[in-house]
Design an enzyme around this catalytic site. Structure first.
Site, short mmCIF file in Angstrom:
data_model
loop_
_atom_site.label_atom_id
_atom_site.label_comp_id
_atom_site.label_asym_id
_atom_site.label_seq_id
_atom_site.Cartn_x
_atom_site.Cartn_y
_atom_site.Cartn_z
N LYS A 1 -0.25 -21.19 18.77
CA LYS A 1 0.22 -22.42 19.42
C LYS A 1 0.80 -22.12 20.78
CE LYS A 1 4.41 -24.05 18.37
NZ LYS A 1 5.30 -24.17 19.53
N ASN A 2 1.65 -21.08 20.85
CA ASN A 2 2.39 -20.80 22.08
C ASN A 2 1.55 -20.12 23.14
OD1 ASN A 2 4.49 -22.05 20.91
ND2 ASN A 2 5.63 -20.20 20.39
N CYS B 1 16.49 -30.13 22.26
CA CYS B 1 15.73 -30.30 21.01
C CYS B 1 16.55 -29.76 19.85
CB CYS B 1 14.38 -29.60 21.12
SG CYS B 1 14.49 -27.84 20.86
N ARG C 1 18.14 -27.11 26.08
CA ARG C 1 17.00 -26.32 26.59
C ARG C 1 16.86 -26.58 28.08
NH1 ARG C 1 13.03 -25.63 22.24
NH2 ARG C 1 11.81 -24.32 23.61
N ASP D 1 11.48 -16.89 16.77
CA ASP D 1 10.67 -17.80 15.95
C ASP D 1 10.47 -17.30 14.52
OD1 ASP D 1 8.51 -18.72 18.75
OD2 ASP D 1 10.55 -19.28 18.23
N ARG E 1 3.46 -29.18 13.57
CA ARG E 1 3.39 -28.84 14.99
C ARG E 1 2.95 -27.39 15.19
NH1 ARG E 1 8.38 -28.50 17.40
NH2 ARG E 1 7.08 -27.80 19.12
C1 EPZ Z 1 8.92 -20.45 24.14
O1 EPZ Z 1 9.83 -21.52 24.45
C2 EPZ Z 1 8.29 -20.84 22.80
N1 EPZ Z 1 7.61 -22.11 22.96
C3 EPZ Z 1 9.37 -20.96 21.74
O2 EPZ Z 1 8.71 -21.19 20.48
C4 EPZ Z 1 10.11 -19.65 21.61
O3 EPZ Z 1 11.17 -19.78 20.71
C5 EPZ Z 1 10.68 -19.25 23.00
O4 EPZ Z 1 9.63 -19.20 23.97
C6 EPZ Z 1 11.34 -17.88 22.96
O5 EPZ Z 1 10.48 -16.92 22.51
C7 EPZ Z 1 6.37 -22.12 23.54
O6 EPZ Z 1 5.83 -21.12 23.96
C8 EPZ Z 1 5.69 -23.45 23.63
P1 EPZ Z 1 12.33 -19.72 26.95
P2 EPZ Z 1 10.47 -21.63 25.91
O7 EPZ Z 1 12.12 -20.41 28.26
O8 EPZ Z 1 9.47 -21.24 26.93
C9 EPZ Z 1 16.87 -20.48 28.22
C10 EPZ Z 1 8.30 -22.24 18.41
O9 EPZ Z 1 8.98 -22.30 17.36
N2 EPZ Z 1 16.32 -21.04 29.48
O10 EPZ Z 1 11.95 -18.30 26.86
O11 EPZ Z 1 11.11 -22.97 26.02
C11 EPZ Z 1 16.61 -21.40 27.04
O12 EPZ Z 1 17.57 -22.40 26.94
C12 EPZ Z 1 8.98 -22.43 19.79
O13 EPZ Z 1 7.09 -22.02 18.42
C13 EPZ Z 1 17.20 -21.41 30.49
O14 EPZ Z 1 18.41 -21.25 30.37
O15 EPZ Z 1 11.62 -20.50 25.78
C14 EPZ Z 1 16.65 -20.47 25.87
O16 EPZ Z 1 17.97 -20.26 25.47
C15 EPZ Z 1 10.42 -22.80 19.67
N3 EPZ Z 1 16.68 -21.96 31.61
C16 EPZ Z 1 16.08 -19.20 26.45
O17 EPZ Z 1 16.18 -19.30 27.88
C17 EPZ Z 1 15.32 -22.15 31.79
O18 EPZ Z 1 14.90 -22.66 32.84
C18 EPZ Z 1 14.63 -18.94 26.05
O19 EPZ Z 1 13.86 -19.95 26.53
C19 EPZ Z 1 14.46 -21.77 30.75
C20 EPZ Z 1 14.97 -21.22 29.59
#
Ligand code: EPZ
Length: 417
Positions: A22-23, A116, A121, A306, A398
Site C-alpha cells: 500500500k505504502n 488521524c 500529523r 506499522d 485500507r
Molecule cells: C508513512 O506515513 C506511512 N504511510 C505510514 O504508514 C507509516 O507509519 C509512516 O510512514 C512511518 O513509517 C504511507 O506511506 C502512506 P512520516 P507518513 O512523514 O509519510 C512527523 C500505515 O499504517 N512529521 O514518516 O505520514 C509525523 O508527525 C501508515 O500503513 C512531521 O513532524 O509518515 C510523524 O510523527 C500509518 N512533519 C513522523 O514525522 C512532517 O512534515 C513520521 O511521519 C511530516 C512528518
C-alpha cells in the site's frame, strides 16, 4: 454493520502470498502524474486507499483503468489541480499528490490533511521543502493554495526528521525541477527506493534512494513505464505474528526477505524459527512464546511503527514482560484498550507500553480504531478462546486485501458477516 467473527485457537498452516505494498502503490500513483505517457503498475493491492487514489486521479482528469492486480494510468488529460476535501479526509496520505500536481499544473489546491487516529500529523516538512523549491503556498481557512510563479528549482533540503511522505513529495517535485536537489536525512524505507526505481524507469535522474542522502538532477520530460510494485512488508509481518501467536508453521511468499530484517530479530527473540528463502520466509513458532525485552519503533532500517501493534498482540501471550517504545507517532496505542477486553495485561505511560504475558486470551467484542491496531485485534482473536467479534473493518480494508479470506485459507476459523 459488518464484522469479523473469529473462533480462536486454531493452528494455521500452509502458504500465504503477500500482496503489493500500500505504502508504495500510493506514491507511485501520485508520481504517474509527472509522466508524458501511460504508466502501468503491476501487483497493485485491492485496498480502499488505492480506490481513493484512483478517485483522486480521475478527479484530476486522468484516465485510470483497473484490472486484476494492475492499475493503468494515463495522465495526459489531467487538467484539474484541486483535491476535494472529502477525498483528503478519506485518505490522509493524499498529501503525497501535492508535489506531483504542482509539477504538472504549476498550481495545486488541497485541504489541509487533519490529524488521524495516530495523533497530530503535521506536514511542515512537506511545505517548507516545497517552498524552498519555488512553490508559493498560502495556508488559508484549512486550505493550501499553491502556485509556482517562476518554475520549480532544485534545492538542498535538510530534513529535521526522515519523514517518508516528505521525502517522497520532494523526490517527485525535484524530478522536473530546474537543477539539482539534494535531500539530507532522507527516509530510507523500501518504498522510497521503489518510487525512485519507477521514476528512473520514466527517465528521471535519482541517485542514492535507500540512503540518507538522495540527489535528483531535474530533467525536462518523463515518459511512462511499466512497474511492478514491491511486496507489502507490513502485511507479511502481520501474517508472521498470526503464525507466532497460534503456535503455527507458515510460509509467507512473494516477499523481499531483506525488507523484513528489522522485524525478524523480535520474532526470533520470542522463540520463533525464521528461515529466509529467495522470495519467501518460513516461520515456525514454539508452543509457548517468550517475551521480547524491548521494541523501539524507529525510521527504517529500525523497527517499523506499522508492525508495533501486531507484534504487541503476539506478546500478550508470551511468557514474561515485553516493553514497547513508540517513537514515531504520539498516540499509536489505541489498540491497547481493546486488547485488554480480550484479557491482555498491558500498561501504557506516554510512549511506553509494558506487556505482561498472560496464560490465555478470551474472545470478546472489540473495535478497530486504526489500520494496524485493527490487525492486532485480528491476530489476538486468532489465539483467544471462544469467539471474538471485530468491528471497524473499514480501517482494516485500507491496508489488507481480504484478510479474513487469506487467514481462512490457512485454517483459521474466521469470516466476515
Ligand atoms: C508513512 O506515513 C506511512 N504511510 C505510514 O504508514 C507509516 O507509519 C509512516 O510512514 C512511518 O513509517 C504511507 O506511506 C502512506 P512520516 P507518513 O512523514 O509519510 C512527523 C500505515 O499504517 N512529521 O514518516 O505520514 C509525523 O508527525 C501508515 O500503513 C512531521 O513532524 O509518515 C510523524 O510523527 C500509518 N512533519 C513522523 O514525522 C512532517 O512534515 C513520521 O511521519 C511530516 C512528518
Amino acid at each position: 454493520m459488518s464484522k469479523l467473527l473469529i473462533h480462536g485457537t486454531k493452528k494455521l498452516k500452509g502458504e500465504v502470498q503477500i500482496h503489493g505494498a500500500k505504502n508504495s502503490t500510493l506514491p507511485l500513483m501520485a508520481a504517474s502524474l509527472l509522466c508524458a505517457g501511460e504508466c502501468v503498475l503491476h501487483n497493485c493491492p485491492a485496498l480502499s486507499d488505492v480506490d481513493t487514489a484512483i478517485k483522486i486521479l480521475r478527479h484530476l482528469g486522468c484516465k485510470v483503468e483497473r484490472t486484476a492486480g494492475d492499475v493503468v494510468i494515463n495522465p495526459l488529460t489531467a487538467k484539474n489541480y484541486d483535491i476535494p476535501d472529502h477525498l483528503m479526509r478519506e485518505m490522509r496520505s493524499s498529501i503525497i499528490f501535492l508535489g506531483a500536481i504542482v509539477s504538472r499544473l504549476d498550481r495545486a489546491i488541497l485541504s489541509f490533511p487533519g490529524g488521524c487516529e495516530l495523533g497530530p500529523r503535521p506536514i511542515d516538512l512537506h511545505l517548507s521543502s516545497l517552498r524552498k523549491m519555488g512553490v508559493d503556498i498560502r495556508e488559508d481557512h484549512g486550505c493550501l493554495d499553491c502556485v509556482v510563479p517562476n518554475g520549480l528549482k532544485g534545492a538542498v533540503i535538510n530534513l529535521s526528521f526522515p519523514s517518508v511522505g516528505a521525502t517522497e513529495n520532494i523526490m517527485i517535485t525535484a524530478c522536473l525541477a530546474k537543477g539539482k536537489t539534494v535531500i539530507n536525512n532522507a527516509a530510507r524505507e523500501p518504498e522510497i527506493s521503489d518510487l525512485a526505481d519507477f521514476l528512473n524507469s520514466c527517465g528521471a535522474k535519482i541517485h542514492g534512494a535507500g540512503n540518507s542522502t538522495i540527489c535528483v538532477e531535474g530533467v525536462r520530460r518523463l515518459t511512462g513505464c511499466e512497474h511492478f510494485v514491491i511486496p507489502d512488508r507490513i502485511a507479511a509481518a502481520t501474517f508472521m505474528t498470526a503464525a507466532a501467536i497460534t503456535g503455527s508453521t507458515l510460509t509467507v511468499s512473494s516477499v523481499i526477505p531483506e525488507h523484513l530484517a528489522p522485524v525478524i530479530p523480535a520474532l526470533e527473540e520470542s522463540g520463533c524459527q525464521v528461515d529466509l528463502y529467495d522470495s519467501s520466509i518460513r516461520i515456525s513458532a514454539p508452543k509457548h512464546l517468550s517475551r521480547i525485552k524491548s521494541i523501539r519503533t524507529m525510521p527504517y532500517p529500525g523497527f517499523p511503527t506499522d508492525a508495533q501493534a501486531p507484534v504487541m498482540a503476539m506478546t500478550t501471550l508470551a511468557e514474561g514482560t515485553s516493553m514497547f517504545v513508540e517513537n514515531i507517532f504520539e498516540s499509536r496505542y489505541k489498540h491497547v484498550g481493546e486488547l485488554l477486553r480480550l484479557g491482555a495485561n498491558i500498561k501504557v505511560e506516554g510512549r511506553v507500553a509494558v506487556v505482561e504475558g498472560v496464560k490465555r486470551l478470551s474472545g470478546a467484542t472489540v473495535e478497530a480504531s486504526d489500520l494496524r491496531g485493527g490487525a492486532a485485534l485480528v491476530v489476538a482473536g486468532l489465539a483467544a478462546q471462544g469467539t471474538t467479534e471485530v468491528y471497524g473493518l473499514h480501517h482494516l480494508d485500507r491496508g489488507y486485501e481480504s484478510i479474513e479470506k487469506n487467514l481462512a485459507l490457512l485454517g483459521a476459523d474466521i469470516r466476515r458477516v
